[in-house]
Design a protein around this motif. Sequence first.
Motif, short mmCIF file in Angstrom:
data_model
loop_
_atom_site.label_atom_id
_atom_site.label_comp_id
_atom_site.label_asym_id
_atom_site.label_seq_id
_atom_site.Cartn_x
_atom_site.Cartn_y
_atom_site.Cartn_z
N CYS A 55 0.84 -1.20 0.00
CA CYS A 55 0.00 0.00 0.00
C CYS A 55 0.88 1.25 0.00
O CYS A 55 2.02 1.22 0.46
N THR A 57 0.61 3.54 1.98
CA THR A 57 0.93 3.79 3.39
C THR A 57 2.19 3.04 3.80
O THR A 57 2.98 3.53 4.61
N HIS A 76 -0.85 -4.74 5.29
CA HIS A 76 -2.16 -4.82 5.94
C HIS A 76 -3.28 -5.25 4.98
O HIS A 76 -4.43 -4.87 5.17
N GLU A 77 -2.95 -6.05 3.96
CA GLU A 77 -3.97 -6.43 2.97
C GLU A 77 -3.92 -7.93 2.71
O GLU A 77 -3.41 -8.36 1.68
N ASP A 167 -8.26 -3.08 1.52
CA ASP A 167 -7.97 -1.69 1.83
C ASP A 167 -8.45 -0.72 0.76
O ASP A 167 -9.40 0.03 0.96
ZN LIG Z 1 -3.29 0.69 2.96
#
Ligand SMILES: [Zn+2]
Length: 365
Positions: A55, A57, A76-77, A167
Amino acid sequence: MPTTTVTPVEKNERSTTTMKALVFRGPHKISIEQVAVPRPGPGEAVIRVTLTTICGTDLHIVRGEYPVQPGLVIGHEPVGVIHELGVGVTGYKVGDRVLVGAITPCGQCGYCLGGDLAQCGGPIGGWKFGNTINGAQAEYLLVPSAQANLAKIPDDLTDAQVVLLADIASTGITAAESAELKVSDTAAVFAQGPIGLCATAGAKLKGASLIIAVESDPVRAQMAKRMGADIVLDQKAVDVVTEIKRLTGGKGVDVAIEALGTQETFENALRVIRPGGTLSSLGVYSGKLAIPAEPFAAGLANQKIITTLCPGGKERMRRLMELVRHGRLDLVPLITHTFSLDNIVDAYKLFGDRADGVIKVAIKP
Ligand SMILES: [Zn+2]
Ligand SMILES: [Zn+2]
């Protein structure tokens, strides 16, 4: 002496079985390391990750622009298969294919029960993976509050069809939802990165009559049309505020979505909404963000400025999967590159450099 009982040594060996994971060791220091496979406590689950992604992020984290603890596994995915279930998790079995949102609400606290799942436990508290606990760029992942967060994947959907729901789709689509975009509303979406592209798709799903995307990168501009934009404006070639006003008969759009997180895009989004319109902001800002008084009509124009963090939890994931399953949403074209977990550092470089027309990279552990 031979013995038939399981010795503590064997137990220890089992509990320290290792896996490959991308570990953040400080700004610009990431590498694949061997770390212990997590074990689930009560209410938790461990999944074997079968597909994940990187991501924007994560780039902020690697560049030191968003602080996390060195030693953390990031990402986080996650899409995966249940490997081990902690006590108290019911209705699942080892081997079930699951999608887990980037945001993992507990489902129990005041914020969750009040409907603010992403703010579970406090500000931005729903974002745990690769932020406050180990994340998904690994062979195995501990899922907290598993009962609230394991979304079973229907058999007719592939990992690639659902991985971006965790996400960017959940985040992007929520912009139009939070703005309460109505059928036939006009919308402008500032920036067509992965989240902006999903925001464009969300405006279309909600029934916008006209969607104007703002993007100068030709690959992303083309993808914006595929995701539902009617017109794509190049902010390097035209004055986008003037042009959006012209395209809406001088009125401005009902909803402007900001999907980059800069002063310029925020301000332009504010300048193009009609009186009573809504600025729905998804971007991640740093430093200070200023609101100029003139497009803000000195605070008297009934405007709404709304921010939203990615909605998570298994029900959100289930609903998004239904959109894909019934042909309303197709995110597979956004996956432009695929890397193995072993080569994830190369994937970070490509994604960070925006090289080779990359939009999203899939990572296969
Ligand atoms: Zn993300
Ligand atoms: Zn909570």
